[in-house]
Scaffold this motif. Structure first.
Motif, PDB file in Angstrom:
ATOM      1  N   UNK A  17       0.834  -1.193   0.000  1.00  0.00           N
ATOM      2  CA  UNK A  17       0.000   0.000   0.000  1.00  0.00           C
ATOM      3  C   UNK A  17       0.877   1.254   0.000  1.00  0.00           C
ATOM      4  N   UNK A  18       1.916   1.240   0.816  1.00  0.00           N
ATOM      5  CA  UNK A  18       2.861   2.365   0.846  1.00  0.00           C
ATOM      6  C   UNK A  18       3.542   2.544  -0.502  1.00  0.00           C
ATOM      7  N   UNK A  19       3.945   1.414  -1.114  1.00  0.00           N
ATOM      8  CA  UNK A  19       4.605   1.468  -2.412  1.00  0.00           C
ATOM      9  C   UNK A  19       3.682   2.123  -3.449  1.00  0.00           C
ATOM     10  N   UNK A  20       2.402   1.750  -3.421  1.00  0.00           N
ATOM     11  CA  UNK A  20       1.457   2.288  -4.403  1.00  0.00           C
ATOM     12  C   UNK A  20       1.247   3.793  -4.219  1.00  0.00           C
ATOM     13  N   UNK A  21       1.163   4.240  -2.959  1.00  0.00           N
ATOM     14  CA  UNK A  21       0.989   5.673  -2.726  1.00  0.00           C
ATOM     15  C   UNK A  21       2.241   6.446  -3.140  1.00  0.00           C
ATOM     16  N   UNK A  22       3.399   5.868  -2.808  1.00  0.00           N
ATOM     17  CA  UNK A  22       4.662   6.498  -3.206  1.00  0.00           C
ATOM     18  C   UNK A  22       4.745   6.601  -4.723  1.00  0.00           C
ATOM     19  N   UNK A  23       4.409   5.482  -5.404  1.00  0.00           N
ATOM     20  CA  UNK A  23       4.429   5.441  -6.869  1.00  0.00           C
ATOM     21  C   UNK A  23       3.527   6.523  -7.456  1.00  0.00           C
ATOM     22  N   UNK A  51      -6.548   3.649  -3.378  1.00  0.00           N
ATOM     23  CA  UNK A  51      -6.823   5.074  -3.603  1.00  0.00           C
ATOM     24  C   UNK A  51      -5.590   5.890  -3.971  1.00  0.00           C
ATOM     25  N   UNK A  52      -4.551   5.199  -4.414  1.00  0.00           N
ATOM     26  CA  UNK A  52      -3.286   5.888  -4.700  1.00  0.00           C
ATOM     27  C   UNK A  52      -3.459   6.947  -5.785  1.00  0.00           C
ATOM     28  N   UNK A  53      -4.176   6.601  -6.867  1.00  0.00           N
ATOM     29  CA  UNK A  53      -4.409   7.583  -7.932  1.00  0.00           C
ATOM     30  C   UNK A  53      -5.603   8.477  -7.597  1.00  0.00           C
ATOM     31  N   UNK A  54      -6.516   7.958  -6.776  1.00  0.00           N
ATOM     32  CA  UNK A  54      -7.766   8.669  -6.504  1.00  0.00           C
ATOM     33  C   UNK A  54      -7.516  10.071  -5.955  1.00  0.00           C
ATOM     34  N   UNK A  69     -14.408   2.564  -7.562  1.00  0.00           N
ATOM     35  CA  UNK A  69     -14.813   1.217  -7.162  1.00  0.00           C
ATOM     36  C   UNK A  69     -13.610   0.281  -7.099  1.00  0.00           C
ATOM     37  N   UNK A  70     -13.717  -0.697  -6.241  1.00  0.00           N
ATOM     38  CA  UNK A  70     -12.707  -1.748  -6.173  1.00  0.00           C
ATOM     39  C   UNK A  70     -13.375  -3.010  -5.676  1.00  0.00           C
ATOM     40  N   UNK A  71     -12.762  -4.150  -6.031  1.00  0.00           N
ATOM     41  CA  UNK A  71     -13.338  -5.426  -5.627  1.00  0.00           C
ATOM     42  C   UNK A  71     -12.993  -5.770  -4.187  1.00  0.00           C
ATOM     43  N   UNK A  78      -8.728   1.172   3.143  1.00  0.00           N
ATOM     44  CA  UNK A  78      -7.493   1.969   3.110  1.00  0.00           C
ATOM     45  C   UNK A  78      -7.702   3.246   2.286  1.00  0.00           C
ATOM     46  N   UNK A  79      -8.380   3.078   1.135  1.00  0.00           N
ATOM     47  CA  UNK A  79      -8.600   4.229   0.244  1.00  0.00           C
ATOM     48  C   UNK A  79      -9.438   5.290   0.948  1.00  0.00           C
ATOM     49  N   UNK A  80     -10.472   4.850   1.645  1.00  0.00           N
ATOM     50  CA  UNK A  80     -11.373   5.775   2.324  1.00  0.00           C
ATOM     51  C   UNK A  80     -10.617   6.549   3.405  1.00  0.00           C
ATOM     52  N   UNK A  81      -9.792   5.828   4.152  1.00  0.00           N
ATOM     53  CA  UNK A  81      -8.995   6.457   5.210  1.00  0.00           C
ATOM     54  C   UNK A  81      -8.064   7.511   4.600  1.00  0.00           C
ATOM     55  N   UNK A  82      -7.452   7.127   3.496  1.00  0.00           N
ATOM     56  CA  UNK A  82      -6.509   8.025   2.828  1.00  0.00           C
ATOM     57  C   UNK A  82      -7.176   9.328   2.375  1.00  0.00           C
ATOM     58  N   UNK A  83      -8.332   9.149   1.736  1.00  0.00           N
ATOM     59  CA  UNK A  83      -9.081  10.304   1.219  1.00  0.00           C
ATOM     60  C   UNK A  83      -9.475  11.251   2.356  1.00  0.00           C
ATOM     61  N   UNK A  84      -9.892  10.670   3.488  1.00  0.00           N
ATOM     62  CA  UNK A  84     -10.270  11.503   4.648  1.00  0.00           C
ATOM     63  C   UNK A  84      -9.057  12.261   5.179  1.00  0.00           C
ATOM     64  N   UNK A  85      -7.924  11.532   5.277  1.00  0.00           N
ATOM     65  CA  UNK A  85      -6.688  12.162   5.764  1.00  0.00           C
ATOM     66  C   UNK A  85      -6.313  13.360   4.903  1.00  0.00           C
TER      67      UNK A  85
END
Lengths: 272, 272
Positions: A17-23, A51-54, A69-71, A78-85
């Motif tokens: 997850x960290x790698x994806x956000x960093x990327x 939510x890395x690109x979101x 959306x995601x499966x 994780x995406x929801x938490x990120x967006x709120x942050x």
């Protein structure tokens, strides 16, 4: 390997997850600078993952309304938490399978897909499903990598073998890690018009330390990560693996060089 | 194979001369847009061949004075004719071996090299020789391709085999067709400072017909051309060769895609 209802070659660990956000943040300029949606536009982000690109998409088009959306419920949490942050307000998350989404036909102005098709056994069907959800005149934007584009100095057959190992495991899971070069024909085959493909090349040598860091933390970390997700025993022996990973890191030393190309495609759903 | 005092993997036929001029004019924007020399500057173009780049260089910097050298008198005769046809006045041609040029040390403001290092068994020595000829504070500009960057759809192992055949023949002649990725370390190793490398990617699909034409007339023609210059018998059988060439052309059809990357490097000769 963690229990996983929806297999994903890179796994869904904290580290991944960290790698994806960093990327996403490192590549935001290169990949997303030319994607802006108008205020009031309804945009479907298919397979948003963590939510890395979101975050980048939503911040680049603050007046647009994103449905991401995601499966995987874990990824969505994780995406929801990120967006709120990040304080982003124009995104709604929905759990769903992109082949069976609970949306009306022609209910989106635009569709955005990033690093999804490479994991699907039927990318063409996915694009056709997305086309159904688009209004006439709407656009689809697709970004994918292509591991066949990796080029480096010093060159090393061991390094190519570990990359091939990731490509092969992804293939066995139904995906195609060299799909970037196929975006042109895939979007045309799915019935989109006015398709344009633009390659986005990342080049790194030690005069560009931030890119060298990206090679290590994005590309090499991704290749290394596959070993935790899938048994590589029948594909590569431990010694070759170690040599290949060592040689990949070697390309990030003072005299090394590394190049990788992403492909971005945009197509239009033509009115009848 | 024509008699040839100075072996060159692509040969020096009329067809090859035409290919080189076509290549230069098609790629002029991509490769040369950011190379401009000041009025009064004295610029050495090392290994100008048939003058394919010379015309573009000289026209981009009409106030600079170019000295363009090549080892082949036949090529120089073609280059001279070309320059006269184009009405370019700021170029002087000289025959010479770049390892033994008849110029005083530190007698040039800038050096320009394009598609030369790939043919040399000692590219580092060539760069050091060029450095000797540069005044302090002068720059060197080097442009080279890298055949390892060729990426296409549909992918084909036969197509890769014919490309590898050119790479191998060029290697046997002392060259390195994958030298683009090495410009960073080569310029640094030769003692240049402030080295910057920028990749220049050409992408072609049928939405860009001029690029598709370029793939056919530049890249595939170059690969095909090697067969006339060098015996390929021990490297590839006739059937594989035909399949490979056919599959390369296949990438230029309606659904195909092709990508190739050139590398451009600029370095400075630092004052002591």
């Amino acid at each position: 390997m963690e229990p996983n209802l929806h297999p994903y070659v890179h796994g869904r660990s904290d580290r991944e997850s960290e790698r994806l956000h960093y990327q996403a943040s490192r590549l935001a300029g290169l990949l997303h600078w030319d994607t802006h949606y108008l205020p009031g536009n309804r945009v479907l982000e298919a397979a948003c993952g963590v939510g890395a690109q979101t975050v980048i998409l939503a911040e680049n088009s603050p007046g647009a309304e994103f449905v991401s959306v995601d499966i995987s419920p874990e990824s969505l949490a994780r995406a929801d938490k990120r967006i709120r942050t990040e304080g982003v307000k124009n995104v709604t998350f929905r759990q769903g399978d992109i082949f069976h989404l609970p949306f009306r036909k022609e209910s989106f102005d635009h569709v955005f897909i990033c690093f999804l098709l490479e994991h699907l056994s039927n990318p063409l069907l996915a694009l056709e499903k997305m086309r159904d959800l688009l209004k006439e005149g709407g656009t689809i934007t697709v970004i994918e990598g292509d591991h066949g584009s990796a080029l480096f100095y010093p060159d090393s057959r061991y390094a190519h073998q570990v990359i091939d190992c990731l490509v092969e495991i992804q293939r066995q899971m139904g995906g195609n890690a060299m799909i970037g070069r196929e975006l042109w024909h895939l979007l045309n085959d799915a019935g989109f018009t006015e398709v344009t493909v633009s390659p986005r090349q990342v080049y790194a040598d030690s005069s560009r330390p931030e890119n060298i860091e990206g090679v290590r933390n994005i590309f090499i970390a991704m290749v290394e990560g596959v070993r935790k997700q899938a048994p590589t025993g029948s594909l590569i022996d431990a010694e070759t693996w170690e040599k290949g990973i060592r040689d990949l890191y070697r390309t990030t030393e003072k005299d090394g060089a590394f190049s990788y190309t992403f492909f971005k495609a945009v197509g239009v759903k033509e009115g009848r």
